[in-house]
Write a protein that holds these residues in place. Structure first.
Motif, short mmCIF file in Angstrom:
data_model
loop_
_atom_site.label_atom_id
_atom_site.label_comp_id
_atom_site.label_asym_id
_atom_site.label_seq_id
_atom_site.Cartn_x
_atom_site.Cartn_y
_atom_site.Cartn_z
N GLU A 97 65.88 4.26 22.07
CA GLU A 97 64.77 4.83 22.85
C GLU A 97 64.53 3.93 24.03
O GLU A 97 64.33 2.72 23.85
CB GLU A 97 63.49 4.85 22.00
CG GLU A 97 63.09 6.22 21.51
CD GLU A 97 61.71 6.18 20.88
OE1 GLU A 97 60.72 6.04 21.61
OE2 GLU A 97 61.64 6.27 19.65
N ALA A 98 64.55 4.47 25.23
CA ALA A 98 64.30 3.65 26.42
C ALA A 98 63.33 4.38 27.34
O ALA A 98 63.47 5.58 27.58
CB ALA A 98 65.61 3.37 27.15
N GLY A 99 62.35 3.62 27.84
CA GLY A 99 61.33 4.25 28.68
C GLY A 99 61.83 4.57 30.06
O GLY A 99 61.66 5.68 30.56
N GLY A 100 62.46 3.61 30.70
CA GLY A 100 62.88 3.85 32.08
C GLY A 100 64.30 4.34 32.17
O GLY A 100 64.55 5.54 32.23
N VAL A 118 60.79 -8.67 22.05
CA VAL A 118 60.52 -9.42 23.27
C VAL A 118 59.57 -8.60 24.13
O VAL A 118 59.82 -7.42 24.39
CB VAL A 118 61.84 -9.71 24.04
CG1 VAL A 118 61.55 -10.42 25.35
CG2 VAL A 118 62.79 -10.53 23.19
N GLY A 119 58.50 -9.24 24.58
CA GLY A 119 57.52 -8.49 25.39
C GLY A 119 58.01 -8.22 26.79
O GLY A 119 57.82 -7.14 27.33
N GLY A 120 58.64 -9.21 27.41
CA GLY A 120 59.06 -9.06 28.80
C GLY A 120 60.53 -8.72 28.94
O GLY A 120 60.91 -7.56 28.86
N GLY A 132 59.85 -4.93 25.61
CA GLY A 132 58.83 -4.22 26.40
C GLY A 132 59.30 -3.92 27.81
O GLY A 132 59.04 -2.85 28.35
N GLY A 133 59.99 -4.88 28.42
CA GLY A 133 60.38 -4.70 29.82
C GLY A 133 61.86 -4.45 29.98
O GLY A 133 62.34 -3.38 29.64
N GLY A 172 63.53 8.13 28.93
CA GLY A 172 62.59 8.79 29.82
C GLY A 172 63.22 9.15 31.16
O GLY A 172 63.14 10.29 31.62
N GLY A 177 55.80 -6.63 29.68
CA GLY A 177 56.73 -5.50 29.72
C GLY A 177 56.67 -4.76 31.03
O GLY A 177 57.70 -4.38 31.60
N GLU A 207 64.57 -0.19 21.06
CA GLU A 207 63.55 0.42 21.91
C GLU A 207 63.31 -0.49 23.11
O GLU A 207 63.15 -1.69 22.93
CB GLU A 207 62.22 0.54 21.17
CG GLU A 207 62.19 1.62 20.13
CD GLU A 207 60.78 1.79 19.59
OE1 GLU A 207 59.86 1.94 20.40
OE2 GLU A 207 60.62 1.74 18.38
N THR A 208 63.30 0.10 24.30
CA THR A 208 62.92 -0.68 25.47
C THR A 208 61.93 0.12 26.31
O THR A 208 62.02 1.34 26.39
CB THR A 208 64.14 -1.03 26.36
OG1 THR A 208 64.70 0.18 26.84
CG2 THR A 208 65.17 -1.82 25.62
N GLY A 209 61.00 -0.62 26.92
CA GLY A 209 60.01 0.07 27.75
C GLY A 209 60.51 0.29 29.16
O GLY A 209 60.15 1.24 29.83
N TRP A 246 59.02 12.20 34.42
CA TRP A 246 60.46 11.95 34.51
C TRP A 246 61.21 13.17 35.03
O TRP A 246 62.17 13.06 35.80
CB TRP A 246 61.02 11.53 33.14
CG TRP A 246 60.60 10.15 32.76
CD1 TRP A 246 59.86 9.79 31.67
CD2 TRP A 246 60.88 8.93 33.46
NE1 TRP A 246 59.68 8.43 31.65
CE2 TRP A 246 60.29 7.88 32.73
CE3 TRP A 246 61.58 8.63 34.63
CZ2 TRP A 246 60.37 6.54 33.14
CZ3 TRP A 246 61.65 7.30 35.04
CH2 TRP A 246 61.06 6.28 34.30
N GLU A 275 55.07 3.87 29.18
CA GLU A 275 56.34 3.65 28.47
C GLU A 275 56.31 2.36 27.67
O GLU A 275 56.82 2.30 26.55
CB GLU A 275 57.51 3.64 29.45
CG GLU A 275 57.90 5.00 30.00
CD GLU A 275 58.58 5.90 28.97
OE1 GLU A 275 58.70 5.52 27.80
OE2 GLU A 275 58.98 7.02 29.37
N ARG A 288 56.17 1.79 23.20
CA ARG A 288 57.11 1.01 22.37
C ARG A 288 56.42 0.29 21.23
O ARG A 288 57.06 -0.12 20.29
CB ARG A 288 57.85 -0.04 23.21
CG ARG A 288 58.63 0.49 24.36
CD ARG A 288 59.68 1.48 23.95
NE ARG A 288 59.68 2.56 24.91
CZ ARG A 288 60.05 3.80 24.66
NH1 ARG A 288 60.46 4.14 23.48
NH2 ARG A 288 60.01 4.72 25.60
#
Lengths: 405, 111
Positions: free
Chosen positions: A163-166, A114-116, A132-133, A182, B43, A147-149, B89, B26, B30
């Protein structure tokens, strides 16, 4: 295969469709029990299906599809520049949605991308999940990799990798291999994990167990924790007993219970252990506090040591102007110049220049220049520097009384 | 002065340019070298035109690399971009920690 087309803005009632079905924008399909499309369903713009849906492939182009029931897609669900809302469960071989996927029931698919935003009100089972979001899931998440952005908040997990970006919040479970986040990671229930790497802040629930932990900023555990190597850039706080291989903390580490290590504890600032510290080596830049500390190797403290029952190590070194309360028991004990300490026990004790001690019991003793002690008892040798003072006079004995600890 | 916001938490900090760049990096990360502009825009929650400016800037700074795939640009994070994220971060955490310490320093020290 034949294609049935529903014109823009119309409302139709359908049950079974023998071939493909194409819905133009702003179409509403009322369903006789269940809409079964033998071929592919394509939506060009917004569409609403008023009941359960079954089809081979589902494609949404530049719009939002809402389904009032379970959706079963034998092959691929794809929403290009589009969103999908399912008020029921969703099952597909693969799911690829550009904007938003919202599902009230269970989601099952081999791949979910899913992109968003992915918003699930129940469970999700997949091999791979990529968002992505934002990713929200009320129930359990079962997958090999996730994985999430952006931000992720899910229920219990059973994963291989995360793995998570935020930020990521999970409600306990198992992440067998690695967690990489992150910003901020939090587990609100006990978590078993392979390794945990977090750039910013991490909090684990009591009873969590895992391998190596590396946190850039602050690390916290609500209660007991088992780990491999714990490496924290800033602050670490463990609200129970902790056991692991080694600890390296840049700033301050607080352990409310006991800390048991196979190897070394290295703390740039201060370390406070509510109960006993056991380990191989200890190096503290600032202050060390514990009820009791037993180390098989060296203990080196730059600032202060405060123990109730004492610190015992093969070799103890305290820095210049350091302070110690509670007995220090060697091996070798070396106290820096201008330090102030209480009772020292060891095979050899060296008191630095202008340092002050209360009691020294050792095989060999060296008192630095202008140092002072209230009582010195030795069994082998003593060396006294210029202007060094011993209030009760040095006393030689055949055999020293047993040391504490 | 009461600095707490809703739910007793500190009020949300306004997102600055570095926050937006980190968010974009970020999201791009991905997609493992296949990040398309539209996907990144969903995203990161940014409109495509604004995102394109950010992507261009990140490419110029060497934090992202871009190439054509099927006639469309796709993006991937560079080692330098990853370095930026690691630093970002860690710094965010310290900023938060220092804020907390400043508030807690008003409390008397424990024995």
């Amino acid at each position: 295969m034949s294609e049935q087309r529903v014109p823009r803005g119309s409302t139709v009632r359908l049950g079974a469709v023998a071939g493909d079905l194409r819905l133009e924008a702003k179409v509403r399909v009322e369903v006789d029990g269940r809409l079964v499309v033998a071929g592919d369903l394509r939506c060009d713009g917004d569409a609403e299906i008023g009941g359960p849906l079954e089809c081979r492939n589902l494609r949404v182009e530049d719009g939002e599809l809402t389904c009032q029931g379970d959706v079963t897609v034998q092959e691929e669900l794809e929403a290009h520049d589009g969103s999908v809302e399912v008020r029921g469960g969703l099952s597909a071989r693969s799911i690829d949605v550009d904007r938003r996927l919202s599902v009230t029931g269970a989601i099952r698919s081999r791949e979910v991308e899913v992109g968003g935003t992915l918003d699930g009100q129940s469970t999700l089972e997949a091999e791979r999940v990529s968002v992505g979001g934002r990713f929200q899931l009320v129930g359990k998440l079962t997958a090999r990799s996730v994985e999430t952005g952006g931000r992720m908040e899910v229920g219990a997990v059973e994963l291989d990798r995360l793995e998570a970006g935020g930020s990521a919040q999970v409600n306990g479970g198992t992440i067998r291999e690695s967690i990489e986040v992150g910003g901020r990671f939090r587990s609100t229930a006990p978590l078993t994990f392979g390794s945990l790497t977090v750039g910013g802040l991490a909090d684990l629930a009591a009873g969590s167990k895992g391998g190596d932990v590396e946190v850039g900023g602050r690390f916290g555990a609500d209660g007991d924790l088992t780990f491999g190597q714990l490496e924290v850039g800033g602050l670490g706080a463990i609200g129970g007993n902790a056991a692991g291989r080694a600890v390296e903390v840049g700033g301050r580490l607080e352990v409310q219970g006991a800390l048991r290590l196979e190897g070394r504890a290295e703390v740039g600032g201060s370390i406070v252990v509510g109960d006993a510290l056991e380990g191989a080596e200890l190096e503290v830049g600032g202050r060390f506090e514990a009820k009791r500390a037993i180390l098989s190797g060296d203990a080196e403290v730059g600032g202060a040591v405060a123990t109730l029952l004492g610190l015992k190590a093969a070799r103890i070194r305290l820095g210049r102007k350091s302070r110690a309360s509670g007995p220090l028991v060697g091996g070798e004990v070396e106290i820096g110049p201008k330090a102030r300490v209480e009772d020292l026990y060891g095979t050899s004790v060296r008191l630095g220049d202008q340092a002050e001690a209360r009691r020294i019991h050792a095989g060999s003793v060296r008192l630095g220049d202008a140092s002072s002690a209230e009582e010195v008892v030795y069994s082998v040798t003593i060396e006294v520097g210029a202007d060094a003072r011993v209030k009760a006079g040095p006393r030689k004995v055949e055999r020293l009384d047993p040391f504490p600890l | 002065m009461d600095r707490a916001g809703p739910n007793g938490r500190p009020p949300a900090r306004r997102r600055e340019a570095t926050d937006l760049y980190a968010t974009v990096l970020e999201v791009v990360k991905r997609y493992h070298g296949h990040a398309r502009v539209t996907r990144v825009s969903y995203g990161a929650g940014m409109p495509v035109d604004r995102l394109k400016r950010s992507l261009d800037r990140l490419v110029v700074l060497g934090l992202l690399r871009s190439e054509e795939q099927d006639g469309r640009p796709v993006y991937d994070i560079t080692p330098r971009g990853q370095e930026f994220l690691d630093t970002y971060w860690r710094m965010r955490a310290y900023v938060e920690l220092l804020g907390t310490d400043r508030e807690s320093s008003a409390r008397p020290p424990t024995a």
